[in-house]
Design a protein around this motif. Sequence first.
Motif, PDB file in Angstrom:
ATOM      1  N   ASP A 224      39.864  43.421  40.362  1.00  0.00           N
ATOM      2  CA  ASP A 224      39.929  41.771  38.677  1.00  0.00           C
ATOM      3  C   ASP A 224      40.502  42.927  38.035  1.00  0.00           C
ATOM      4  O   ASP A 224      41.167  41.536  37.090  1.00  0.00           O
ATOM      5  CB  ASP A 224      38.128  41.855  38.280  1.00  0.00           C
ATOM      6  N   LEU A 225      41.529  43.668  37.891  1.00  0.00           N
ATOM      7  CA  LEU A 225      42.211  44.197  37.064  1.00  0.00           C
ATOM      8  C   LEU A 225      43.420  43.951  37.671  1.00  0.00           C
ATOM      9  O   LEU A 225      44.607  45.092  36.820  1.00  0.00           O
ATOM     10  CB  LEU A 225      42.147  45.478  36.652  1.00  0.00           C
ATOM     11  N   ARG A 226      43.413  43.814  39.310  1.00  0.00           N
ATOM     12  CA  ARG A 226      45.158  43.449  39.530  1.00  0.00           C
ATOM     13  C   ARG A 226      46.134  42.926  39.017  1.00  0.00           C
ATOM     14  O   ARG A 226      46.872  43.784  38.643  1.00  0.00           O
ATOM     15  CB  ARG A 226      44.576  43.052  41.013  1.00  0.00           C
ATOM     16  N   SER A 227      45.960  41.506  38.047  1.00  0.00           N
ATOM     17  CA  SER A 227      47.164  40.494  37.726  1.00  0.00           C
ATOM     18  C   SER A 227      47.092  42.337  35.961  1.00  0.00           C
ATOM     19  O   SER A 227      48.111  41.780  36.182  1.00  0.00           O
ATOM     20  CB  SER A 227      46.370  39.900  37.011  1.00  0.00           C
ATOM     21  N   VAL A 228      46.267  42.354  35.344  1.00  0.00           N
ATOM     22  CA  VAL A 228      46.522  42.610  34.278  1.00  0.00           C
ATOM     23  C   VAL A 228      47.498  44.309  34.892  1.00  0.00           C
ATOM     24  O   VAL A 228      48.340  44.585  33.790  1.00  0.00           O
ATOM     25  CB  VAL A 228      45.514  43.361  33.972  1.00  0.00           C
TER      26      VAL A 228
END
Length: 283
Positions: A224-228
């Motif tokens: 879920d934090l890949r884009s961040v």
Amino acid sequence: MTSPATPQDRRQEPEAGLLSFYASPIPIRPATLGDAIASEWTKLRSVRATVWTLGVMVALMLTVGVCTALLLAANDTDLVGEPALVLGFFGVLLGSLCVITLGVLTIGSEYSTGMIRTTLTACPSRVRVLAAKAIVFFSLTFVITTVTATVVAVLQTLILSGAATPSGGEWALSTVGVGFYIAGLGLLSLGIGAIVRHSAGAITIMIGVVLLPLVLALFMFADDLRSVQRFLIEYSIPNQLSALYGTTMTNSGPSGWEPLLVMLGLVTVALGGAVALLNRRDV
């Protein structure tokens, strides 16, 4: 009945009359931005911090860049079609810490010593003072960084004769582009120093701005934090600086001259906040 004037009184009367009509031969004119720039240049070039920080930056850029090229040449390392200019990134990244320190000290040291009161007494316009500091600091840092980066690039190209020949655009990005970016990073530090008004605190904040995004990205393992994680890596200062050399940590993000636009936006926000706070706060 008045008493007769004494000889001492008669001697003083002409002197008092002369003093009342005295006019200074020195022309009086309102202060200008040029006067503020001259004053800030005198202060910047006369303190030892300027010589030490910029001297260390030049030494790091020359030593790291040239020594890296010499080691690769001694080991017959093939750069696989990459131009030798990319090797200048390491020295510039280390040297940027010196520019950050000097940018903060340019205004932070005046708050710590109380010299800022004298500065603002001589030049009550706080915007003019901050503009003069920014112009002098940016010009000095840009010239020294660009010249040093150019010397390093030429030496690396001569040492690694088997590397790919850089194009004109690559030369411009790795010299003039790097000079603009590092000078902009120094202006960002100056703005943070004016906002914080504490040298050690502002330097700590700027080191965090440079290093913290990459450190945080290393610990973002969740899907879920890949884009961040990708955003932090792409827009981190080391990655933007490496983009000027034509190599990045990811396949997306700022490239070419785009990192300069990102830095321009950060500098505008920092200096705008510094101007607003300088006009509202007491020194």
